[in-house]
Design an enzyme around this catalytic site. Structure first.
Site, PDB file in Angstrom:
ATOM      1  CB  ALA A 235      -0.898  -0.013   1.225  1.00  0.00           C
ATOM      2  CE  LYS A 236      -1.002   4.954  -4.465  1.00  0.00           C
ATOM      3  NZ  LYS A 236      -2.474   4.999  -4.277  1.00  0.00           N
ATOM      4  NE  ARG A 237      -1.125   0.837   5.776  1.00  0.00           N
ATOM      5  CZ  ARG A 237      -2.152   0.471   5.006  1.00  0.00           C
ATOM      6  NH1 ARG A 237      -2.732   1.377   4.251  1.00  0.00           N
ATOM      7  NH2 ARG A 237      -2.588  -0.768   4.997  1.00  0.00           N
TER       8      ARG A 237
END
Ligand code: GLU
Length: 304
Positions: A235-237
Site C-alpha cells: 500500500a502507499k503507506r
C-alpha cells in the site's frame, strides 16, 4: 475485432509498484501473444480527479504502450443497461432492498455457502416488493442458477469458487464491477485477462455471467501480488512505492522497470524481457518487497 489483453486500473490514486507490476505482466502476456493491449479506466466508482492522467503517464514511463483510445467505464452506461435489460427480460434479475447490515444479520439459507447472499429478496411477493421499494431504492441482483462455477487459469489451473445472487446494479444506481467488467471485456474483444490474484475469487461469478450473456470465456492469468515486509498487500503507506515517490529518492522509471522485470526473473530491459517471456517460467509466489531496499539497491547501482 482484434484479440486483446488489457489493464483496467481504478483511478483512485497513483499506481504503486504492485499495480505497475501487474500492468507490466498484462502487457507482456498480450504483446508476447500478438494481441492488442488496451487500457480501460474503471471509473464507475472510486474515481479521483487527475488520477487517470497520472496513471497513464506512469504506465508510459515504465515503457508500456497501448492500442486505441482509452476507454472509460463512466462513458459506457448504455451498454451496461442493455445487458441488464437482456438479463431482466430472461427473468435473471430481481430487485433487492437489503442493507448491508440486514444481509450480515440474516440467517443463511440451508446449504448456502459462506459469504453468499442469503436470498432474502429472491422470491418476495409483488405487494411486499412495492412496500419495500417505497422505503429504499432497490439494487438489482442476478438470479443465479448455480452456487459455484469452475474456471481455468493459466497460473492457478482449475479453480472453483462461489457464485451467488451477486449485485449487478447497486441501489445508488451505479453498475457493479462484476457486470461492467464482463460487458466491457466482451465488447472490446478482450480474450486474455491478466490481473492481480486478489480477483481470482470474483472470476467464477464473472465467467458464469459471461455465459448467461452469451459471451465467450477469455483466458485468465491471475498474477501474484506484491507484499510488504509484513506480507500484507503493498500500500502507499509502505514508503516510496510510486514512481513519483521513487523519483524523489533518485530512482528513475527505467530503474523501476528493471527491478520489476528482475522480480519476474526476466532480463531487465523490455525488448529482451518480451523475447524471453514465458508464463510457465513466472514466479508463482508474491514478491515481498521492502521499498527501502529498492531505493538502497538503486543507490548501490548508481554508485557502482
Ligand atoms: N479495476 C480493477 C482494479 O483496479 C481491476 C479489474 C480487472 O482487472 O478485472 O482492481
Amino acid at each position: 475485432m482484434m484479440p486483446a489483453g488489457r489493464f483496467a486500473p481504478s483511478p483512485s490514486g497513483e499506481l504503486h509498484l504492485g499495480n505497475l507490476r501487474t500492468a507490466l505482466l498484462a502487457w507482456l502476456f498480450a504483446r508476447s501473444t500478438g494481441r492488442q493491449f488496451l487500457i480501460r479506466v474503471e471509473d464507475l466508482d472510486r474515481a479521483r480527479a487527475g488520477a487517470e492522467a497520472v496513471q497513464l503517464h506512469d504506465l508510459a514511463a515504465i515503457g508500456l504502450d497501448w492500442d486505441g483510445p482509452i476507454v472509460r467505464q463512466s462513458e459506457r452506461t448504455e451498454r451496461y443497461e442493455d445487458a441488464l435489460g437482456a438479463l431482466a427480460d430472461a427473468g435473471l434479475t430481481y430487485e433487492c432492498y437489503c442493507t448491508r447490515r440486514e444481509i450480515l444479520e440474516a440467517p443463511s439459507a440451508p446449504h448456502a455457502p459462506q459469504g453468499a447472499y442469503p436470498g432474502t429478496c429472491r422470491d418476495l411477493p409483488e405487494a411486499e416488493r412495492a412496500r419495500r421499494r417505497a422505503v429504499r431504492p432497490a439494487a438489482i441482483r442476478l438470479r443465479a442458477g448455480v452456487t459455484e462455477w469452475t474456471v481455468t487459469d493459466v497460473l492457478h489451473g482449475r479453480y472453483t469458487g462461489l457464485v451467488d445472487d451477486f449485485v449487478l446494479r447497486r441501489n445508488d444506481g451505479v453498475v457493479a464491477y462484476n457486470l461492467a467488467v464482463v460487458v466491457d471485456d466482451a465488447a472490446q474483444g478482450v480474450d486474455q485477462i491478466v490481473r492481480g490474484d486478489d480477483l481470482l475469487p470474483s472470476t467464477p461469478r464473472q465467467v458464469y455471467l459471461s455465459g448467461l450473456l452469451g459471451y465467450g470465456v477469455p483466458e485468465y492469468a491471475h498474477v501474484p501480488l506484491v507484499l510488504n515486509r509484513a506480507r500484507k498487500r503493498l500500500a502507499k503507506r509502505d514508503g516510496a512505492v510510486t514512481l513519483a515517490a521513487l523519483a524523489a529518492e533518485g530512482v528513475s522509471a527505467q530503474q523501476v522497470t528493471a527491478s520489476l522485470l528482475a522480480s519476474l526473473r526476466l532480463p531487465q530491459v523490455l525488448p529482451a524481457a518480451l523475447a524471453a517471456f514465458s508464463p510457465a517460467a513466472l514466479p508463482r509466489d508474491p514478491w515481498v518487497l521492502d521499498p527501502a531496499e529498492l531505493t538502497a539497491q538503486q543507490e548501490g547501482t548508481l554508485r557502482s
